[in-house]
Write a protein that holds these residues in place. Sequence first.
Motif, mmCIF file in Angstrom:
data_model
loop_
_atom_site.group_PDB
_atom_site.id
_atom_site.type_symbol
_atom_site.label_atom_id
_atom_site.label_comp_id
_atom_site.label_asym_id
_atom_site.label_seq_id
_atom_site.Cartn_x
_atom_site.Cartn_y
_atom_site.Cartn_z
ATOM 1 N N ALA A 60 -4.356 -11.189 -12.224
ATOM 2 C CA ALA A 60 -4.819 -11.514 -13.574
ATOM 3 C C ALA A 60 -4.656 -10.321 -14.517
ATOM 4 C CB ALA A 60 -6.286 -11.936 -13.531
ATOM 5 N N ARG A 61 -4.789 -9.128 -13.965
ATOM 6 C CA ARG A 61 -4.706 -7.926 -14.790
ATOM 7 C C ARG A 61 -3.277 -7.597 -15.218
ATOM 8 N NH1 ARG A 61 -6.857 -4.897 -11.294
ATOM 9 N NH2 ARG A 61 -5.033 -3.689 -10.605
ATOM 10 N N ILE A 62 -2.318 -8.006 -14.404
ATOM 11 C CA ILE A 62 -0.934 -7.597 -14.661
ATOM 12 C C ILE A 62 -0.413 -8.151 -15.995
ATOM 13 C CG2 ILE A 62 0.286 -9.508 -13.521
ATOM 14 C CD1 ILE A 62 2.116 -7.375 -12.258
ATOM 15 N N ALA A 63 -0.949 -9.288 -16.423
ATOM 16 C CA ALA A 63 -0.460 -9.889 -17.687
ATOM 17 C C ALA A 63 -0.838 -9.058 -18.906
ATOM 18 C CB ALA A 63 -1.008 -11.300 -17.818
ATOM 19 N N SER A 64 -1.914 -8.264 -18.766
ATOM 20 C CA SER A 64 -2.383 -7.486 -19.920
ATOM 21 C C SER A 64 -1.827 -6.072 -19.947
ATOM 22 C CB SER A 64 -3.916 -7.423 -19.921
ATOM 23 O OG SER A 64 -4.376 -6.770 -18.744
ATOM 24 N N LEU A 65 -1.038 -5.723 -18.954
ATOM 25 C CA LEU A 65 -0.496 -4.367 -18.901
ATOM 26 C C LEU A 65 0.677 -4.226 -19.859
ATOM 27 C CD1 LEU A 65 -0.642 -3.791 -15.037
ATOM 28 C CD2 LEU A 65 -2.299 -3.042 -16.757
ATOM 29 N N THR A 66 0.801 -3.024 -20.433
ATOM 30 C CA THR A 66 1.852 -2.805 -21.420
ATOM 31 C C THR A 66 2.948 -1.878 -20.954
ATOM 32 O OG1 THR A 66 0.524 -1.016 -22.375
ATOM 33 C CG2 THR A 66 0.260 -3.233 -23.339
ATOM 34 N N SER A 67 2.632 -0.995 -19.994
ATOM 35 C CA SER A 67 3.656 -0.046 -19.560
ATOM 36 C C SER A 67 4.290 -0.514 -18.260
ATOM 37 C CB SER A 67 3.057 1.355 -19.369
ATOM 38 O OG SER A 67 2.232 1.388 -18.219
ATOM 39 N N GLU A 68 5.569 -0.173 -18.127
ATOM 40 C CA GLU A 68 6.291 -0.537 -16.894
ATOM 41 C C GLU A 68 5.675 0.146 -15.674
ATOM 42 O OE1 GLU A 68 10.399 0.295 -17.329
ATOM 43 O OE2 GLU A 68 10.711 -1.172 -18.940
ATOM 44 N N ALA A 69 5.194 1.374 -15.837
ATOM 45 C CA ALA A 69 4.604 2.112 -14.710
ATOM 46 C C ALA A 69 3.349 1.403 -14.207
ATOM 47 C CB ALA A 69 4.281 3.550 -15.138
ATOM 48 N N GLN A 70 2.515 0.929 -15.162
ATOM 49 C CA GLN A 70 1.297 0.219 -14.774
ATOM 50 C C GLN A 70 1.625 -1.101 -14.066
ATOM 51 O OE1 GLN A 70 -0.613 -0.005 -18.641
ATOM 52 N NE2 GLN A 70 -2.031 1.675 -18.099
ATOM 53 N N ALA A 73 2.901 -0.304 -10.545
ATOM 54 C CA ALA A 73 1.797 0.107 -9.662
ATOM 55 C C ALA A 73 0.958 -1.095 -9.251
ATOM 56 C CB ALA A 73 0.938 1.159 -10.363
ATOM 57 N N THR A 74 0.732 -1.978 -10.215
ATOM 58 C CA THR A 74 -0.074 -3.168 -9.910
ATOM 59 C C THR A 74 0.666 -4.106 -8.958
ATOM 60 O OG1 THR A 74 -1.130 -2.996 -12.090
ATOM 61 C CG2 THR A 74 -1.342 -5.095 -10.917
ATOM 62 N N GLU A 75 1.974 -4.218 -9.154
ATOM 63 C CA GLU A 75 2.760 -5.060 -8.245
ATOM 64 C C GLU A 75 2.734 -4.500 -6.819
ATOM 65 O OE1 GLU A 75 6.536 -5.182 -10.165
ATOM 66 O OE2 GLU A 75 6.046 -6.991 -11.356
ATOM 67 N N ARG A 76 2.806 -3.154 -6.717
ATOM 68 C CA ARG A 76 2.713 -2.549 -5.377
ATOM 69 C C ARG A 76 1.340 -2.827 -4.766
ATOM 70 N NH1 ARG A 76 5.417 1.698 -7.966
ATOM 71 N NH2 ARG A 76 3.458 2.861 -8.231
ATOM 72 N N GLU A 77 0.309 -2.744 -5.605
ATOM 73 C CA GLU A 77 -1.053 -3.020 -5.116
ATOM 74 C C GLU A 77 -1.160 -4.457 -4.610
ATOM 75 O OE1 GLU A 77 -5.688 -3.182 -6.725
ATOM 76 O OE2 GLU A 77 -4.068 -2.589 -8.086
ATOM 77 N N ILE A 78 -0.565 -5.386 -5.405
ATOM 78 C CA ILE A 78 -0.611 -6.799 -5.008
ATOM 79 C C ILE A 78 0.117 -7.004 -3.685
ATOM 80 C CG2 ILE A 78 0.191 -9.110 -5.634
ATOM 81 C CD1 ILE A 78 -0.284 -8.324 -8.585
ATOM 82 N N ALA A 79 1.264 -6.334 -3.517
ATOM 83 C CA ALA A 79 2.030 -6.465 -2.272
ATOM 84 C C ALA A 79 1.247 -5.908 -1.088
ATOM 85 C CB ALA A 79 3.372 -5.754 -2.411
ATOM 86 N N GLN A 80 0.623 -4.743 -1.297
ATOM 87 C CA GLN A 80 -0.178 -4.139 -0.217
ATOM 88 C C GLN A 80 -1.366 -5.018 0.154
ATOM 89 O OE1 GLN A 80 -1.114 -0.333 -1.910
ATOM 90 N NE2 GLN A 80 0.892 0.556 -1.405
#
Length: 219
Positions: A60-70, A73-80
């Motif tokens: 849910a948080r990933i949609a509000s992120l603005t930077s590619e780095a964020q 990082a969130t995608e890696r967190e989701i995968a983990q």
Amino acid sequence: MLLDEQRAHPVAVSRLAGAHEAARARLAEIVARRTELARRIREGERELDEVQRRRERARARIASLTSEAQVAATEREIAQLGELISAQQDAEFELMVAAEETARDEVAGEREEGDAGAALEAASRVWAARAPILAARLAELLAAIDALTPEIPTEAMRAYRVGFENRANTQHRGATRTDGIMCVHCRTEIPVLWVNQARSGDRIHKCDGCKRVILGKVP
């Protein structure tokens, strides 16, 4: 035989009591194992729910992120978190399989404990009914023996006792004779005095080797 029965019944009941106690102990171990597995399953389910909620929050948080780095990082967190969920689900499955096996063991353990308890109860009832009858009969026989013993010649009683003491020796049959001063069965040397007393009937002796009664002459 009555004395043997009097000794054997309590031993048998005690053996059954031991078997019943062992079955109860095994059942208690199985129940404890099942209880522990159930606790671990509940704990695993709570942990799995928490990880799944963390992944949903990350998604849910990933949609509000603005930077590619964020985002990365969130995608890696989701995968983990997904890998962790998969591992926890595997662990939960193994625990559930173990719980099913333990449940089957518990059923078998309850059956074993019940059978052992029934066998013990049946044997105890039989012995409770038989014990007073047996005790009364033994008392009668012992009273008759006490009355008869004074009438038996001393040497005859001694010979009986020697034979009775030797009754459990399956290799020996209770009597022997001599070849000179040697026991013909075990070749143990026998004192000359014993040989002479056996031949004259003055005393009764038994061979020190095979424990047979020494006969003065073969009947």
